[in-house]
Scaffold this motif. Structure first.
Motif, PDB file in Angstrom:
ATOM      1  N   UNK A  91       0.833  -1.202   0.000  1.00  0.00           N
ATOM      2  CA  UNK A  91       0.000   0.000   0.000  1.00  0.00           C
ATOM      3  C   UNK A  91       0.870   1.254   0.000  1.00  0.00           C
ATOM      4  N   UNK A  92       0.377   2.279  -0.677  1.00  0.00           N
ATOM      5  CA  UNK A  92       1.032   3.583  -0.663  1.00  0.00           C
ATOM      6  C   UNK A  92       0.099   4.578   0.012  1.00  0.00           C
ATOM      7  N   UNK A  93       0.652   5.320   0.965  1.00  0.00           N
ATOM      8  CA  UNK A  93      -0.124   6.295   1.722  1.00  0.00           C
ATOM      9  C   UNK A  93       0.520   7.670   1.612  1.00  0.00           C
ATOM     10  N   UNK A  94      -0.314   8.700   1.709  1.00  0.00           N
ATOM     11  CA  UNK A  94       0.226  10.034   1.924  1.00  0.00           C
ATOM     12  C   UNK A  94      -0.191  10.443   3.320  1.00  0.00           C
ATOM     13  N   UNK A  95       0.792  10.721   4.168  1.00  0.00           N
ATOM     14  CA  UNK A  95       0.530  10.949   5.578  1.00  0.00           C
ATOM     15  C   UNK A  95       0.867  12.380   5.974  1.00  0.00           C
ATOM     16  N   UNK A  96       0.203  12.839   7.013  1.00  0.00           N
ATOM     17  CA  UNK A  96       0.474  14.182   7.511  1.00  0.00           C
ATOM     18  C   UNK A  96       1.828  14.251   8.205  1.00  0.00           C
ATOM     19  N   UNK A  97       2.206  13.149   8.852  1.00  0.00           N
ATOM     20  CA  UNK A  97       3.407  13.167   9.674  1.00  0.00           C
ATOM     21  C   UNK A  97       4.675  12.734   8.937  1.00  0.00           C
ATOM     22  N   UNK A  98       4.541  11.862   7.951  1.00  0.00           N
ATOM     23  CA  UNK A  98       5.726  11.297   7.314  1.00  0.00           C
ATOM     24  C   UNK A  98       5.770  11.401   5.812  1.00  0.00           C
ATOM     25  N   UNK A  99       4.864  12.177   5.212  1.00  0.00           N
ATOM     26  CA  UNK A  99       4.843  12.274   3.760  1.00  0.00           C
ATOM     27  C   UNK A  99       4.348  10.981   3.131  1.00  0.00           C
ATOM     28  N   UNK A 100       4.896  10.664   1.977  1.00  0.00           N
ATOM     29  CA  UNK A 100       4.483   9.438   1.288  1.00  0.00           C
ATOM     30  C   UNK A 100       5.225   8.248   1.878  1.00  0.00           C
ATOM     31  N   UNK A 101       4.475   7.246   2.320  1.00  0.00           N
ATOM     32  CA  UNK A 101       5.078   6.046   2.887  1.00  0.00           C
ATOM     33  C   UNK A 101       4.423   4.821   2.260  1.00  0.00           C
ATOM     34  N   UNK A 102       5.176   3.731   2.249  1.00  0.00           N
ATOM     35  CA  UNK A 102       4.669   2.457   1.746  1.00  0.00           C
ATOM     36  C   UNK A 102       4.810   1.406   2.827  1.00  0.00           C
ATOM     37  N   UNK A 103       3.859   0.490   2.862  1.00  0.00           N
ATOM     38  CA  UNK A 103       3.910  -0.577   3.855  1.00  0.00           C
ATOM     39  C   UNK A 103       3.154  -1.786   3.326  1.00  0.00           C
ATOM     40  N   UNK A 104       3.533  -2.943   3.835  1.00  0.00           N
ATOM     41  CA  UNK A 104       2.938  -4.190   3.385  1.00  0.00           C
ATOM     42  C   UNK A 104       1.719  -4.543   4.231  1.00  0.00           C
ATOM     43  N   UNK A 105       0.667  -4.939   3.548  1.00  0.00           N
ATOM     44  CA  UNK A 105      -0.509  -5.477   4.225  1.00  0.00           C
ATOM     45  C   UNK A 105      -0.454  -6.992   4.114  1.00  0.00           C
ATOM     46  N   UNK A 106       0.089  -7.628   5.136  1.00  0.00           N
ATOM     47  CA  UNK A 106       0.242  -9.081   5.113  1.00  0.00           C
ATOM     48  C   UNK A 106      -1.118  -9.765   5.192  1.00  0.00           C
ATOM     49  N   UNK A 107      -1.380 -10.627   4.217  1.00  0.00           N
ATOM     50  CA  UNK A 107      -2.627 -11.380   4.203  1.00  0.00           C
ATOM     51  C   UNK A 107      -3.851 -10.565   3.873  1.00  0.00           C
ATOM     52  N   UNK A 108      -3.677  -9.344   3.366  1.00  0.00           N
ATOM     53  CA  UNK A 108      -4.830  -8.469   3.133  1.00  0.00           C
ATOM     54  C   UNK A 108      -5.687  -8.909   1.954  1.00  0.00           C
ATOM     55  N   UNK A 109      -5.190  -9.840   1.152  1.00  0.00           N
ATOM     56  CA  UNK A 109      -5.989 -10.338   0.024  1.00  0.00           C
ATOM     57  C   UNK A 109      -6.766 -11.600   0.366  1.00  0.00           C
ATOM     58  N   UNK A 110      -6.603 -12.101   1.565  1.00  0.00           N
ATOM     59  CA  UNK A 110      -7.363 -13.282   1.977  1.00  0.00           C
ATOM     60  C   UNK A 110      -8.831 -12.908   2.132  1.00  0.00           C
ATOM     61  N   UNK A 111      -9.751 -13.819   1.790  1.00  0.00           N
ATOM     62  CA  UNK A 111     -11.189 -13.510   1.858  1.00  0.00           C
ATOM     63  C   UNK A 111     -11.644 -13.016   3.230  1.00  0.00           C
ATOM     64  N   UNK A 112     -11.042 -13.534   4.281  1.00  0.00           N
ATOM     65  CA  UNK A 112     -11.480 -13.171   5.633  1.00  0.00           C
ATOM     66  C   UNK A 112     -10.703 -11.999   6.222  1.00  0.00           C
ATOM     67  N   UNK A 113      -9.835 -11.369   5.436  1.00  0.00           N
ATOM     68  CA  UNK A 113      -8.997 -10.289   5.961  1.00  0.00           C
ATOM     69  C   UNK A 113      -9.845  -9.068   6.322  1.00  0.00           C
ATOM     70  N   UNK A 114      -9.797  -8.680   7.579  1.00  0.00           N
ATOM     71  CA  UNK A 114     -10.573  -7.530   8.051  1.00  0.00           C
ATOM     72  C   UNK A 114      -9.881  -6.213   7.725  1.00  0.00           C
ATOM     73  N   UNK A 115      -8.565  -6.257   7.593  1.00  0.00           N
ATOM     74  CA  UNK A 115      -7.802  -5.044   7.380  1.00  0.00           C
ATOM     75  C   UNK A 115      -8.100  -4.400   6.028  1.00  0.00           C
ATOM     76  N   UNK A 116      -8.361  -5.225   5.017  1.00  0.00           N
ATOM     77  CA  UNK A 116      -8.507  -4.728   3.653  1.00  0.00           C
ATOM     78  C   UNK A 116      -9.615  -3.692   3.524  1.00  0.00           C
ATOM     79  N   UNK A 117     -10.704  -3.868   4.261  1.00  0.00           N
ATOM     80  CA  UNK A 117     -11.826  -2.941   4.176  1.00  0.00           C
ATOM     81  C   UNK A 117     -11.500  -1.543   4.667  1.00  0.00           C
ATOM     82  N   UNK A 118     -10.434  -1.421   5.444  1.00  0.00           N
ATOM     83  CA  UNK A 118     -10.013  -0.120   5.961  1.00  0.00           C
ATOM     84  C   UNK A 118      -8.922   0.516   5.104  1.00  0.00           C
ATOM     85  N   UNK A 119      -8.566  -0.146   4.018  1.00  0.00           N
ATOM     86  CA  UNK A 119      -7.430   0.302   3.219  1.00  0.00           C
ATOM     87  C   UNK A 119      -7.794   0.560   1.765  1.00  0.00           C
TER      88      UNK A 119
END
Length: 248
Positions: free
Chosen positions: A22-50
């Motif tokens: 994922x790529x984010x633009x943040x108020x505190x750190x500018x543009x940052x990238x981070x991995x969403x581990x398992x976010x593509x799994x059908x039951x992944x709850x995190x994906x809906x927030x991203x």
């Protein structure tokens, strides 16, 4: 160690079978990238927030490298933008330009607030009722004015300030009733006497000049109250595209 951010999701890319980068633009750190581990799994709850365009409270766990997303909570998904094709396309263009123009880790809280203000203003416009062709046309105009405002202000924040009160070539004051043109390489409005010195010039009427002047002294939220005719809109759109191309 966990790092906390107020972030807008710029985009995502599938990695492997179950992960996303994922790529984010943040108020505190500018543009940052981070991995969403398992976010593509059908039951992944995190994906809906991203989802792209969402405003979120984000935490990233880092020991080295980009780090992994440890939590994400949505503050605003801008639902009315997502329901309208014109608004959604306009918003996605905005975050795409932010993604391409901002370097990783380049902190600029003013750009973050500009993008957030643009999305909030576009959400308000997108929620307006539209019954009949006149209201639909006026809605499209409001979206266009917001987009123009955001992109010109963003370029200005990056240091690409355009001259709208004096000839960009000769520096003399622009005279009402004169034939103007817009020159991306000279950085603004050029009078008829100096247009030969520009590599590229585009016709630019007085109404287009007036709009740009108003744009830089008014907030984004006030721009949808303005109105532009078709010829002015075409001039503004062509000038902005040429300036975006010239600035890379």
């Amino acid at each position: 160690m966990d790092f906390s951010y107020t972030a807008i999701v710029l985009g995502k890319r599938d990695i492997g079978e179950t992960d996303r980068l994922y790529t984010f633009f943040t108020q505190e750190g500018g543009k940052v990238k981070a991995m969403g581990r398992g976010s593509r799994k059908p039951a992944a709850k995190l994906a809906g927030h991203l989802e792209t365009l969402s405003l979120i409270d984000l935490s990233i766990a880092r020991s080295r490298g980009r780090g992994n997303i440890s939590s994400a909570v949505v503050e605003n998904m801008f639902p009315h933008i997502r329901r309208d094709e014109v608004s959604l396309r306009t918003a996605l263009e905005a975050v795409s330009i932010i993604d391409r123009r901002m370097e990783d880790g380049e902190v600029d809280a003013e750009v973050f607030l500009l993008l957030l203000g643009f999305l909030r203003a576009l959400e308000i416009v997108s929620a307006l009722p539209r019954q009949g062709s006149d209201e639909v046309s006026r809605f499209s105009e409001k979206v266009f004015l917001l987009s123009q405002g955001f992109l010109w202000k963003f370029l200005d924040r990056l240091g690409y300030r355009i001259e709208v009160r004096r000839c960009a070539a000769g520096q003399e004051s622009l005279v009402a009733g004169e034939r103007y043109c817009f020159s991306p390489d000279l950085g603004g409005i050029v009078c008829s006497r100096h247009r030969e010195g520009a590599r590229l010039t585009l016709p630019f009427g007085e109404n287009a000049v007036k709009f740009l002047r108003l744009l830089f002294v008014n907030s984004l939220t006030s721009l949808p109250k303005l109105s532009v005719d078709r010829e002015t809109a075409i001039s503004l759109r062509r000038a902005l595209k040429s300036f975006l191309d010239w600035t890379g």
